[in-house]
Write a protein that holds these residues in place. Structure first.
Motif, mmCIF file in Angstrom:
data_model
loop_
_atom_site.group_PDB
_atom_site.id
_atom_site.type_symbol
_atom_site.label_atom_id
_atom_site.label_comp_id
_atom_site.label_asym_id
_atom_site.label_seq_id
_atom_site.Cartn_x
_atom_site.Cartn_y
_atom_site.Cartn_z
ATOM 1 N N GLU A 1 0.947 -1.143 -0.256
ATOM 2 C CA GLU A 1 0.049 -0.025 -0.025
ATOM 3 C C GLU A 1 0.878 1.255 -0.115
ATOM 4 N N ILE A 2 1.966 1.105 0.852
ATOM 5 C CA ILE A 2 2.849 2.407 0.649
ATOM 6 C C ILE A 2 3.612 2.463 -0.689
ATOM 7 N N HIS A 3 4.071 1.569 -1.103
ATOM 8 C CA HIS A 3 4.931 1.536 -2.297
ATOM 9 C C HIS A 3 4.081 1.751 -3.703
ATOM 10 N N PHE A 4 2.779 1.447 -3.729
ATOM 11 C CA PHE A 4 2.133 1.186 -4.753
ATOM 12 C C PHE A 4 2.208 2.053 -5.836
ATOM 13 N N GLN A 5 2.284 3.330 -5.648
ATOM 14 C CA GLN A 5 2.289 4.442 -6.700
ATOM 15 C C GLN A 5 3.926 4.262 -7.356
ATOM 16 N N GLN A 6 4.826 3.858 -6.586
ATOM 17 C CA GLN A 6 6.233 3.685 -7.024
ATOM 18 C C GLN A 6 6.297 2.323 -8.005
ATOM 19 N N LEU A 7 5.244 1.474 -7.676
ATOM 20 C CA LEU A 7 5.366 -0.014 -8.213
ATOM 21 C C LEU A 7 4.598 0.026 -9.561
ATOM 22 N N VAL A 8 3.776 1.039 -9.744
ATOM 23 C CA VAL A 8 3.221 1.290 -11.085
ATOM 24 C C VAL A 8 3.898 2.378 -11.951
ATOM 25 N N GLU A 9 4.813 2.976 -11.229
ATOM 26 C CA GLU A 9 5.633 3.750 -12.009
ATOM 27 C C GLU A 9 6.762 3.061 -12.624
ATOM 28 N N MET A 10 7.227 1.696 -11.813
ATOM 29 C CA MET A 10 8.520 1.266 -12.212
ATOM 30 C C MET A 10 8.024 0.101 -13.498
ATOM 31 N N LEU A 11 6.703 -0.359 -13.140
ATOM 32 C CA LEU A 11 6.660 -1.330 -14.135
ATOM 33 C C LEU A 11 6.436 -0.889 -15.697
ATOM 34 N N ARG A 12 7.020 -1.800 -16.436
ATOM 35 C CA ARG A 12 6.956 -1.506 -17.957
ATOM 36 C C ARG A 12 5.401 -1.619 -18.314
ATOM 37 N N PRO A 13 4.949 -0.977 -19.233
ATOM 38 C CA PRO A 13 3.556 -1.353 -19.948
ATOM 39 C C PRO A 13 3.525 -2.933 -20.233
ATOM 40 N N GLN A 14 2.197 -3.323 -19.926
ATOM 41 C CA GLN A 14 1.870 -4.759 -19.830
ATOM 42 C C GLN A 14 2.739 -5.467 -18.759
ATOM 43 N N GLY A 15 3.319 -5.094 -17.811
ATOM 44 C CA GLY A 15 4.023 -5.743 -16.909
ATOM 45 C C GLY A 15 3.215 -6.577 -15.848
ATOM 46 N N ARG A 16 3.710 -7.326 -14.858
ATOM 47 C CA ARG A 16 2.898 -7.875 -13.866
ATOM 48 C C ARG A 16 3.250 -7.825 -12.534
ATOM 49 N N LEU A 17 2.643 -7.494 -11.622
ATOM 50 C CA LEU A 17 2.890 -7.374 -10.350
ATOM 51 C C LEU A 17 2.068 -8.263 -9.322
ATOM 52 N N GLY A 18 3.185 -9.124 -8.475
ATOM 53 C CA GLY A 18 2.564 -9.939 -7.628
ATOM 54 C C GLY A 18 2.636 -9.588 -6.252
ATOM 55 N N VAL A 19 1.603 -9.757 -5.608
ATOM 56 C CA VAL A 19 1.440 -9.293 -4.114
ATOM 57 C C VAL A 19 1.214 -10.535 -3.081
ATOM 58 N N ILE A 20 1.834 -10.519 -1.960
ATOM 59 C CA ILE A 20 1.479 -11.424 -0.778
ATOM 60 C C ILE A 20 0.902 -10.745 0.516
#
Length: 335
Positions: free
Chosen positions: A226-245
């Motif tokens: 939740e804290i890092h989410f904005q940065q995670l979206v920024e760092m992912l390439r288009p059509q990238g994948r985000l895994g969360v636990i």
């Protein structure tokens, strides 16, 4: 038999009543169960969350990771026999492994690596299954693939991250970037095989750019999503994948749309919780990892040994896990 129990949710771990030594009846195996004599256990964040009342609302025996010896088998068991040494992570809806004897469905049990002690093996199952399923099933990375692609692991020095770094480095061609915020944890993930280390307490996109990277193909967010989410979206390439636990209180997924990013949840308890048709995959997965360990490709993630399995030592272990400062896994051994 001896066990560690709790009778009230939400007590601070400093309270002697938060975890207590107890005597409970020895269980009898059902048709597909193994009765395992527990030799060693490790402590996971889920242990502390259940004690706090996050997942359960009744007193219980905690613990899911274990290594031990099969003493009895159910009438339908085909994979193991008495005397076999095993390691596993049990079901979230059954009594836990903080006990001298424990029942577990054979379909989620693997053979203990021959080259590891019980304590070293007990450090592995839950985090190994989580890391494996996250990388290969949720994010969809194929073994021996990933050349030219990059995986960012946020919170890489914990139990899941420690396994994920190794699996990605040993079994794929991905460039592995790990996050760690202290010198000792940064050294730990480098030792495990991370190509690069950045600090998740500092702006991460700028640190990626300093490595010559504008974006990454995959992100495994293991903590503080939740804290890092904005940065995670920024760092992912288009059509990238985000895994969360982890367990963010809220997560607005709309920012994923512009880049057509995909979000993947991983919970290693899902198969045993719902007894899915592919539940036995965790048996095969653990056996595969045992072979990788015995071949010297993967190492245990045991960080600290806290001594005998009793309530006092377990309270110390829970306190360290709750502090967020654990490196690798905390293990206790013997009753």
């Amino acid at each position: 038999m001896k066990a560690i129990t709790f009778t009230q949710h939400g007590l601070p771990i400093e309270d002697p009543q938060s975890l207590q030594d107890a005597e409970v009846p020895k269980p009898a195996p059902g048709p597909q169960d193994l009765l395992v004599e527990v030799r060693a256990v490790s402590v996971n964040p889920v242990d502390t969350k259940v004690r706090a009342g996050t997942f359960a609302k009744e007193p219980k025996i905690l613990g899911w990771d274990a290594a031990g010896i099969v003493r009895e088998v159910g009438c339908e068991v085909t994979l193991f026999q008495p005397g076999d040494e095993v390691f596993y992570a049990g079901s979230i809806v059954r009594p836990g492994t903080y006990s001298e004897f424990h029942l577990v469905d054979e379909r989620i049990v693997g053979r203990k690596p021959l080259t590891l002690s019980a304590a070293q093996a007990a450090a592995l199952p839950l985090t190994t299954i989580t890391a494996w399923e996250l990388l290969f099933e949720r994010l969809g990375v194929a073994e021996q693939s990933g050349e030219g692609e990059t995986l960012l692991i946020v919170g890489a020095s914990g139990g899941v991250g420690s396994m994920l770094v190794q699996l990605a480095r040993q079994l794929t061609g991905l460039t592995v970037i790990a996050t760690a915020s202290r010198p000792e944890t940064a050294d730990w993930v480098r030792q495990l095989g991370a190509h690069h280390v950045i600090d998740h307490h500092q702006p991460m996109p700028a640190q990626l750019q300093a490595l010559g990277l504008e974006s990454v193909s995959y992100i495994a967010s293991l903590t503080h999503t939740e804290i890092h989410f904005q940065q995670l979206v920024e760092m992912l390439r288009p059509q990238g994948r985000l895994g969360v636990i982890d367990d963010p209180q809220s997560l607005d997924v709309m920012p994923l749309k512009t880049k057509s990013l995909s979000l993947h949840w991983e919970l290693m308890f899902t198969r045993s919780l719902f007894e899915t048709p592919d539940m036995i995959n965790q048996h095969h997965l653990l056996n595969r990892v045992a072979s990788l360990i015995d071949e010297g490709l993967i190492q245990t993630t045991l960080g600290e040994h806290f001594g005998t399995i009793n309530a006092a030592n377990m309270r110390r272990a829970h306190a360290l896990v709750e502090s967020g400062k654990a490196k690798g896994k905390i293990v206790l051994e013997g009753f």
